[in-house]
Design an enzyme around this catalytic site. Structure first.
Site, short mmCIF file in Angstrom:
data_model
loop_
_atom_site.label_atom_id
_atom_site.label_comp_id
_atom_site.label_asym_id
_atom_site.label_seq_id
_atom_site.Cartn_x
_atom_site.Cartn_y
_atom_site.Cartn_z
N CYS A 77 -7.83 -2.02 2.87
CA CYS A 77 -7.01 -2.89 3.86
C CYS A 77 -5.93 -1.92 4.54
CB CYS A 77 -6.44 -3.98 3.41
SG CYS A 77 -5.33 -5.12 4.43
N CYS A 80 -2.52 -3.33 4.67
CA CYS A 80 -1.70 -3.46 3.57
C CYS A 80 -1.33 -2.07 2.98
CB CYS A 80 -2.71 -3.92 2.32
SG CYS A 80 -3.43 -5.53 2.81
N ASP A 81 -2.03 -0.91 3.28
CA ASP A 81 -1.81 0.35 2.78
C ASP A 81 -1.83 1.48 3.65
OD1 ASP A 81 -1.93 -0.92 0.26
OD2 ASP A 81 -4.07 -0.63 0.16
#
Length: 243
Positions: A77, A80-81
Site C-alpha cells: 500500500c 500507507c508506506d
C-alpha cells in the site's frame, strides 16, 4: 502511524471494552433455523447475526523469503508506506491501474523508481501511463519478473531476469485476493470472489452482514472499511431486535 500500529490499537480497544477475542481459523459458516453457526478448527460458535470482515490479501510474488521482507522492504500500500521511502530507490511491481497510481505517487518523492512489468507493455489506463511518462526518474523493465529477494534483516536488492538491482524497497501491485472461499456455498459472491452486497452491508443470506475489503465496493481503504463496520453493526443489531 503504520498499519501495524493501527491494528494493534484496534486490538487494544476491543480488549479494553471486554469483547471476547478468539484467534481461530474459520472452516465453515452455516445458516440454521434460528441462528448461524461458525465452525472453527477448535470450536463451534452460534449467533443470531454474523458480520464477515475477512478482508482481501494482496497477491504475493510467490518467491522465496517473501514473507521475511514484508514490512522490511516489501510493501503493498503506497498510501500507507510510501512516505517512508522519500529520497530512496524503490520499485513498483505491476503494470495495471493500481501499480500506475502507486508509481505516480512515488515518483514525486523517491530518488529513483523502477517499474517492473511481466508483460511487454503497461496495461493501465492511457492517462495514467502518460502521466507517469512525464517523470524523469522512472525506469521501465518489461518482460521481467522478480526472481530473488536479497538482504539480511531488510531488503537490499532484488534479482530481475538474472540481474541484481540495488534498492530500498518494492511495492507489489499485482492484484488482490478476497478471503471468501469458505463462504462460496452459502453467500453470493461476484465474479471476482467478493461478497455481493450494497451499501447496507447485507448479504443475500438473512442475518449475515459484511464489512470491509471482502465485499463488492469501489474504494478499499481503512476509512471505508470503518464505515462498513458501523453500517454492518447497526444493521446487525436492528436485525436481532426484529426477530
Amino acid at each position: 502511524i503504520s498499519g501495524t500500529e493501527l491494528s494493534n490499537n484496534l486490538y487494544d480497544q476491543i480488549i479494553n471494552l471486554n469483547v471476547d477475542f478468539e484467534l481461530e481459523r474459520v472452516l465453515q459458516l452455516k445458516k440454521l433455523k434460528n441462528y448461524k453457526e461458525v465452525i472453527t478448527e477448535y470450536n463451534t460458535y452460534k449467533g443470531k447475526a454474523i458480520i464477515i470482515a475477512t478482508g482481501s490479501k494482496h497477491k504475493p510474488l510467490g518467491i522465496k523469503d517473501e514473507e521475511k521482507y514484508i514490512g522490511s522492504g516489501i510493501s503493498f500500500c503506497v498510501l500507507c508506506d510510501g512516505a517512508f521511502y522519500k529520497n530512496k530507490d524503490v520499485a513498483v511491481i505491476g503494470g495495471g491501474n493500481t501499480a500506475m497510481v502507486s508509481a505516480i505517487y512515488l515518483s514525486e518523492i523517491v530518488n529513483k523508481l523502477y517499474v517492473i512489468q511481466m508483460l511487454d507493455k503497461l496495461t493501465a489506463e492511457k492517462k495514467l501511463i502518460n502521466k507517469l511518462k512525464e517523470k524523469d526518474n522512472v525506469e521501465y523493465i518489461f518482460n521481467a519478473k522478480v526472481d530473488k529477494l536479497n538482504g539480511n534483516k531488510e531488503l537490499e536488492s532484488i534479482t530481475v531476469n538474472g540481474k541484481d538491482i540495488v534498492l530500498d524497497g518494492i511495492f507489489v501491485n499485482i492484484g488482490h485476493m478476497p478471503q471468501n472461499d469458505i463462504f462460496k456455498n452459502l453467500i453470493k459472491l461476484d465474479e471476482c470472489g467478493y461478497i455481493d452486497s450494497d451499501e447496507s452491508c447485507k448479504t443475500n443470506v438473512e442475518g449475515i452482514f459484511v464489512a470491509g475489503d471482502c465485499r463488492t465496493k469501489q474504494i478499499r481503504q481503512l476509512t471505508t472499511a470503518t464505515s462498513d463496520g458501523t453500517t454492518a453493526a447497526i444493521n446487525a443489531c436492528n436485525y436481532i431486535d426484529s426477530i
